[in-house]
Motif scaffolding. Structure first.
Motif, PDB file in Angstrom:
ATOM      1  N   LEU A  89      -8.857   7.163   0.324  1.00 57.74           N
ATOM      2  CA  LEU A  89      -8.756   7.170   1.782  1.00 57.74           C
ATOM      3  C   LEU A  89      -8.101   5.889   2.292  1.00 57.74           C
ATOM      4  N   GLY A  90      -8.430   4.762   1.663  1.00 55.89           N
ATOM      5  CA  GLY A  90      -7.811   3.497   2.042  1.00 55.89           C
ATOM      6  C   GLY A  90      -6.306   3.517   1.826  1.00 55.89           C
ATOM      7  N   CYS A  91      -5.887   4.060   0.684  1.00 63.31           N
ATOM      8  CA  CYS A  91      -4.447   4.166   0.399  1.00 63.31           C
ATOM      9  C   CYS A  91      -3.759   5.083   1.413  1.00 63.31           C
ATOM     10  N   LEU A  92      -4.426   6.189   1.755  1.00 59.69           N
ATOM     11  CA  LEU A  92      -3.876   7.122   2.738  1.00 59.69           C
ATOM     12  C   LEU A  92      -3.708   6.436   4.096  1.00 59.69           C
ATOM     13  N   ILE A  93      -4.701   5.671   4.507  1.00 63.17           N
ATOM     14  CA  ILE A  93      -4.638   4.964   5.786  1.00 63.17           C
ATOM     15  C   ILE A  93      -3.520   3.929   5.788  1.00 63.17           C
ATOM     16  N   ILE A  94      -3.360   3.223   4.668  1.00 67.56           N
ATOM     17  CA  ILE A  94      -2.292   2.213   4.571  1.00 67.56           C
ATOM     18  C   ILE A  94      -0.920   2.860   4.754  1.00 67.56           C
ATOM     19  N   VAL A  95      -0.702   3.990   4.095  1.00 65.28           N
ATOM     20  CA  VAL A  95       0.603   4.660   4.187  1.00 65.28           C
ATOM     21  C   VAL A  95       0.832   5.214   5.586  1.00 65.28           C
ATOM     22  N   VAL A  96      -0.175   5.889   6.146  1.00 68.82           N
ATOM     23  CA  VAL A  96      -0.022   6.528   7.464  1.00 68.82           C
ATOM     24  C   VAL A  96       0.205   5.487   8.556  1.00 68.82           C
ATOM     25  N   ASP A  97      -0.612   4.438   8.570  1.00 72.72           N
ATOM     26  CA  ASP A  97      -0.523   3.466   9.657  1.00 72.72           C
ATOM     27  C   ASP A  97       0.463   2.344   9.388  1.00 72.72           C
ATOM     28  N   GLY A  98       0.873   2.193   8.139  1.00 71.67           N
ATOM     29  CA  GLY A  98       1.855   1.162   7.833  1.00 71.67           C
ATOM     30  C   GLY A  98       3.276   1.660   7.850  1.00 71.67           C
ATOM     31  N   SER A  99       3.453   2.984   7.990  1.00 66.79           N
ATOM     32  CA  SER A  99       4.791   3.569   7.905  1.00 66.79           C
ATOM     33  C   SER A  99       5.703   3.149   9.050  1.00 66.79           C
ATOM     34  N   ARG A 100       5.130   2.661  10.161  1.00 62.77           N
ATOM     35  CA  ARG A 100       5.954   2.218  11.283  1.00 62.77           C
ATOM     36  C   ARG A 100       6.693   0.916  10.979  1.00 62.77           C
ATOM     37  N   LYS A 101       6.131   0.100  10.102  1.00 63.76           N
ATOM     38  CA  LYS A 101       6.737  -1.192   9.802  1.00 63.76           C
ATOM     39  C   LYS A 101       7.176  -1.332   8.349  1.00 63.76           C
ATOM     40  N   ILE A 102       6.622  -0.481   7.476  1.00 62.27           N
ATOM     41  CA  ILE A 102       6.941  -0.551   6.054  1.00 62.27           C
ATOM     42  C   ILE A 102       7.662   0.734   5.643  1.00 62.27           C
ATOM     43  N   SER A 103       8.718   0.587   4.882  1.00 61.32           N
ATOM     44  CA  SER A 103       9.508   1.758   4.480  1.00 61.32           C
ATOM     45  C   SER A 103       8.921   2.397   3.218  1.00 61.32           C
ATOM     46  N   PHE A 104       8.008   3.327   3.433  1.00 62.63           N
ATOM     47  CA  PHE A 104       7.482   4.109   2.320  1.00 62.63           C
ATOM     48  C   PHE A 104       8.447   5.267   2.038  1.00 62.63           C
ATOM     49  N   PRO A 105       8.446   5.795   0.818  1.00 63.09           N
ATOM     50  CA  PRO A 105       9.308   6.940   0.519  1.00 63.09           C
ATOM     51  C   PRO A 105       9.058   8.097   1.486  1.00 63.09           C
ATOM     52  N   LYS A 106      10.124   8.697   1.980  1.00 61.98           N
ATOM     53  CA  LYS A 106       9.989   9.783   2.948  1.00 61.98           C
ATOM     54  C   LYS A 106       9.233  10.966   2.360  1.00 61.98           C
ATOM     55  N   ALA A 107       9.357  11.145   1.044  1.00 67.76           N
ATOM     56  CA  ALA A 107       8.651  12.255   0.396  1.00 67.76           C
ATOM     57  C   ALA A 107       7.142  12.094   0.534  1.00 67.76           C
ATOM     58  N   TRP A 108       6.669  10.852   0.488  1.00 66.79           N
ATOM     59  CA  TRP A 108       5.232  10.598   0.662  1.00 66.79           C
ATOM     60  C   TRP A 108       4.775  11.059   2.037  1.00 66.79           C
ATOM     61  N   MET A 109       5.516  10.624   3.064  1.00 66.72           N
ATOM     62  CA  MET A 109       5.139  10.961   4.427  1.00 66.72           C
ATOM     63  C   MET A 109       5.215  12.469   4.669  1.00 66.72           C
ATOM     64  N   TYR A 110       6.213  13.102   4.081  1.00 67.95           N
ATOM     65  CA  TYR A 110       6.358  14.546   4.258  1.00 67.95           C
ATOM     66  C   TYR A 110       5.155  15.279   3.663  1.00 67.95           C
ATOM     67  N   LYS A 111       4.764  14.883   2.445  1.00 68.47           N
ATOM     68  CA  LYS A 111       3.635  15.552   1.793  1.00 68.47           C
ATOM     69  C   LYS A 111       2.320  15.264   2.515  1.00 68.47           C
ATOM     70  N   ILE A 112       2.146  14.021   2.977  1.00 58.73           N
ATOM     71  CA  ILE A 112       0.915  13.673   3.686  1.00 58.73           C
ATOM     72  C   ILE A 112       0.793  14.485   4.966  1.00 58.73           C
ATOM     73  N   LYS A 113       1.880  14.566   5.722  1.00 60.91           N
ATOM     74  CA  LYS A 113       1.823  15.298   6.984  1.00 60.91           C
ATOM     75  C   LYS A 113       1.763  16.807   6.775  1.00 60.91           C
ATOM     76  N   PHE A 114       2.206  17.255   5.600  1.00 62.34           N
ATOM     77  CA  PHE A 114       2.140  18.689   5.297  1.00 62.34           C
ATOM     78  C   PHE A 114       0.716  19.088   4.920  1.00 62.34           C
ATOM     79  N   TYR A 115       0.071  18.262   4.096  1.00 61.00           N
ATOM     80  CA  TYR A 115      -1.268  18.603   3.607  1.00 61.00           C
ATOM     81  C   TYR A 115      -2.389  18.058   4.506  1.00 61.00           C
ATOM     82  N   PHE A 116      -2.079  17.009   5.271  1.00 58.82           N
ATOM     83  CA  PHE A 116      -3.080  16.420   6.160  1.00 58.82           C
ATOM     84  C   PHE A 116      -2.510  16.392   7.577  1.00 58.82           C
TER      85      PHE A 116
END
Length: 263
Positions: A89-116
């Protein structure tokens, strides 16, 4: 800096054509005062819920790793599982809320928003924070109690801001009567004429239309309309929100419908 950064251009308010009351010359004192309040809100809002949640996610990950190691050494299977869940859950929160300032792979964000799908909404992220914080409480020590309480607090604040932002968006929707007014309103506050509204311009738009809101409600409204998380609201996003709100959220005959006031 948070979403609503300090004004770099001191002439922004001078360039913004604010509403004038009918039959009077000049800008009404109420609108002028509200616009200044909007500017002050922007200046003071250095941190946002995203930043607070991101920091909480880091704390969750660090404490969960320590708990996992200690529980494994103590051969406590239950605590190992709980620590693993809070770590995820901590890792999920870091990716979701850090994506505005940190460039995470787009595939990560797509899968997170698809499943969650709930992470697209402030109330959904708030529930996620509360869940992570509650799990952290179950492993009793001072650090976990502090981190758990922090995440529950952030979660509650996110849910409350979602509720408030939904009401303010309903007010904003009611102030705009038709597509012509929508376009005119957007153009008037596109100060730099780049086809989009930044947080500063959006704050002035809200206050010019007499929609009073707190900093977190203002942030919640902005995030609800800014669908691609680029910290700017394009006209297409503004139009999509205005037309979609009328169809899906604004139910004049169901003022107590809970889904109508959450964003």
């Amino acid at each position: 800096m948070g979403l609503f950064d300090v004004f770099n251009n001191k002439d922004a308010t001078e360039k913004t054509p604010l509403k004038e009351p009918e039959g009077q010359g000049g800008v009404s004192e109420k609108i002028r005062r509200q616009s200044q309040e909007a500017i002050q809100m922007v200046k003071e809002g250095r941190f946002t819920l995203h930043v607070f949640a991101f920091l909480g996610g880091i704390a969750l990950v660090i404490s969960s790793i320590i708990d996992t190691v200690e529980s494994f050494i103590n051969n406590d299977a239950a605590e190992v599982m709980i620590s693993f869940y809070t770590l995820c859950l901590g890792c999920l929160i870091i990716v979701v809320d850090g994506s505005r300032k940190i460039s995470f792979p787009k595939a990560w964000m797509y899968k997170i928003k698809f499943y969650f799908r709930i992470v697209d909404y402030a109330w959904g992220r708030g529930c996620l924070y509360c869940l992570a914080g509650s799990l952290q409480f179950t492993i009793q020590n001072v650090v976990n109690s502090c981190v758990g309480a922090y995440m529950v607090l952030i979660g509650a604040l996110a849910i409350l801001s979602s509720f408030g932002a939904g009401l303010k968006l309903a007010e904003l929707h009611a102030e705009i009567d038709n597509m012509r007014d929508l376009k005119s309103c957007f153009s008037r506050f596109d100060i730099d004429s780049n086809g989009s509204l930044n947080s500063k311009e959006f704050a002035l738009l809200m206050y010019d239309l007499s929609v009073d809101c707190t900093y977190y409600e203002l942030e919640g409204c902005f995030n609800a309309i800014d669908k691609n998380d680029d910290e700017r609201i394009s006209y297409d996003e503004f139009k999509e929100w205005w037309t979609g709100w009328g169809k899906k959220h604004l139910q004049r005959n169901s003022s107590h419908n809970f889904t109508a006031i959450l964003v």
